[in-house]
Design a protein around this motif. Structure first.
Motif, PDB file in Angstrom:
ATOM      1  N   SER A 258       0.826  -1.210   0.000  1.00 44.87           N
ATOM      2  CA  SER A 258       0.000   0.000   0.000  1.00 44.87           C
ATOM      3  C   SER A 258       0.859   1.258   0.000  1.00 44.87           C
ATOM      4  CB  SER A 258      -0.930  -0.003   1.216  1.00 44.87           C
ATOM      5  OG  SER A 258      -1.813  -1.105   1.173  1.00 44.87           O
ATOM      6  N   LEU A 259       1.932   1.246   0.775  1.00 48.31           N
ATOM      7  CA  LEU A 259       2.833   2.399   0.807  1.00 48.31           C
ATOM      8  C   LEU A 259       3.516   2.589  -0.540  1.00 48.31           C
ATOM      9  CD1 LEU A 259       4.088   4.639   2.506  1.00 48.31           C
ATOM     10  CD2 LEU A 259       5.798   3.003   3.318  1.00 48.31           C
TER      11      LEU A 259
ATOM     12  N   ILE B 248       3.873   5.800  -5.641  1.00 46.24           N
ATOM     13  CA  ILE B 248       3.864   5.862  -7.104  1.00 46.24           C
ATOM     14  C   ILE B 248       2.749   6.763  -7.610  1.00 46.24           C
ATOM     15  CG2 ILE B 248       3.437   4.488  -9.193  1.00 46.24           C
ATOM     16  CD1 ILE B 248       4.882   2.164  -7.814  1.00 46.24           C
ATOM     17  N   LYS B 249       1.575   6.678  -6.968  1.00 50.15           N
ATOM     18  CA  LYS B 249       0.426   7.461  -7.421  1.00 50.15           C
ATOM     19  C   LYS B 249       0.501   8.923  -6.985  1.00 50.15           C
ATOM     20  CE  LYS B 249      -2.686   3.469  -7.478  1.00 50.15           C
ATOM     21  NZ  LYS B 249      -3.867   2.829  -6.843  1.00 50.15           N
ATOM     22  N   SER B 250       0.925   9.151  -5.753  1.00 49.29           N
ATOM     23  CA  SER B 250       0.900  10.518  -5.203  1.00 49.29           C
ATOM     24  C   SER B 250       2.175  11.303  -5.482  1.00 49.29           C
ATOM     25  CB  SER B 250       0.641  10.470  -3.692  1.00 49.29           C
ATOM     26  OG  SER B 250      -0.570   9.805  -3.410  1.00 49.29           O
TER      27      SER B 250
ATOM     28  N   ASP C 234       9.638  10.082  -9.154  1.00 46.41           N
ATOM     29  CA  ASP C 234       9.419  10.805 -10.402  1.00 46.41           C
ATOM     30  C   ASP C 234       9.059   9.875 -11.553  1.00 46.41           C
ATOM     31  OD1 ASP C 234      11.781   9.531 -10.748  1.00 46.41           O
ATOM     32  OD2 ASP C 234      13.007  11.336 -11.012  1.00 46.41           O
ATOM     33  N   SER C 235       8.782   8.613 -11.260  1.00 46.81           N
ATOM     34  CA  SER C 235       8.399   7.661 -12.299  1.00 46.81           C
ATOM     35  C   SER C 235       7.516   6.590 -11.674  1.00 46.81           C
ATOM     36  CB  SER C 235       9.641   7.026 -12.935  1.00 46.81           C
ATOM     37  OG  SER C 235      10.318   6.212 -11.995  1.00 46.81           O
ATOM     38  N   SER C 236       7.163   5.587 -12.478  1.00 43.04           N
ATOM     39  CA  SER C 236       6.316   4.500 -11.979  1.00 43.04           C
ATOM     40  C   SER C 236       7.129   3.400 -11.305  1.00 43.04           C
ATOM     41  CB  SER C 236       5.513   3.890 -13.143  1.00 43.04           C
ATOM     42  OG  SER C 236       6.387   3.376 -14.121  1.00 43.04           O
TER      43      SER C 236
END
Length: 229
Positions: free
Chosen positions: A100-101, A106-108, A115-117
């Motif tokens: 979850s972290l 990655i999303k926030s 700075d990437s996925s």
């Protein structure tokens, strides 16, 4: 017989909710823990032997044979119940918090940390350390009770558990709840967290490294190999 290798492309991971991650991690932990529990029980007794305690066990196999001979096969699973209960917050929270972290970062992309996925190894280590800290802290009282229940039936084990080298009354717990009650009544709530800090120094980094290794292996094994005739 002709052998061939079939390469199956890897599938994208299904999106799991924190609850599903908690359940999956807990189930995996219970199976693994149950399979190796007798060795953990013996390790616990070997670890706490001191100059004040009888030197009854010379090693793993001597401890196993002694417990089996003097206390019976069921003794190898003393403390199993609190271990099973502890797996849910420990292993389950480790997986749930870590995944979850990682998804949240990655999303926030908070404070420009990501700075990437793809997270860096350092960031994954930090996520693993955070997950290990949460799981370890929540589950630790159950681990303390598990260790104490493992001492039941061991001659003069009370002096080992209390650490005073003087107590002669044998340890006797009728079950997990009784062990909690007697520990808190005689030693206070703080006894449930004895050894938390040194244990965390060992456990938290190991969990962080384990998660990073897990991620690296997943990246390496992009395909599944199956041998068929």
């Amino acid at each position: 017989m002709k052998w061939s290798v079939i390469v199956i492309p890897s599938l994208e991971d299904a999106q799991l909710t924190p609850i599903l991650r908690l359940g999956a991690g807990a189930c995996a932990g219970i199976i693994a823990m149950s399979a190796t529990y007798p060795m953990d029980m013996v390790r616990g007794r070997l670890t706490v032997q001191t100059d004040q305690s009888p030197r009854r066990y010379r090693g793993i196999f001597h401890a196993l044979s002694t417990v089996l001979r003097e206390e019976g096969p069921r003794a190898l699973y003393k403390g199993w119940l609190p271990s099973v209960i502890g797996v849910v917050p420990y292993v389950g929270l480790n997986f749930a918090v870590y995944e979850s972290l990682k998804d949240w970062l990655i999303k926030s992309k908070p404070y420009g940390l990501v700075d990437s996925s793809e997270l860096s190894v350092t960031t994954k280590l930090a996520c693993g350390a955070a997950a290990g800290t949460v799981g370890q802290t929540v589950a630790y009282p159950l681990d303390v009770i598990r260790r104490r229940m493992q001492m039941v039936g061991w001659k003069d084990a009370a002096s080992v558990v209390t650490g005073d080298g003087k107590t002669k009354a044998p340890i006797d717990y009728t079950g997990m709840v009784d062990a909690f009650r007697k520990t808190v009544r005689h030693e206070g709530i703080g006894a449930l967290y004895k050894g938390l800090i040194p244990n965390s120094v060992k456990v938290v980094p190991s969990i962080a490294i384990a998660f990073v290794t897990y991620e690296l292996v997943k990246d390496i094994l992009q395909v599944e190999f199956r041998i068929s005739d």
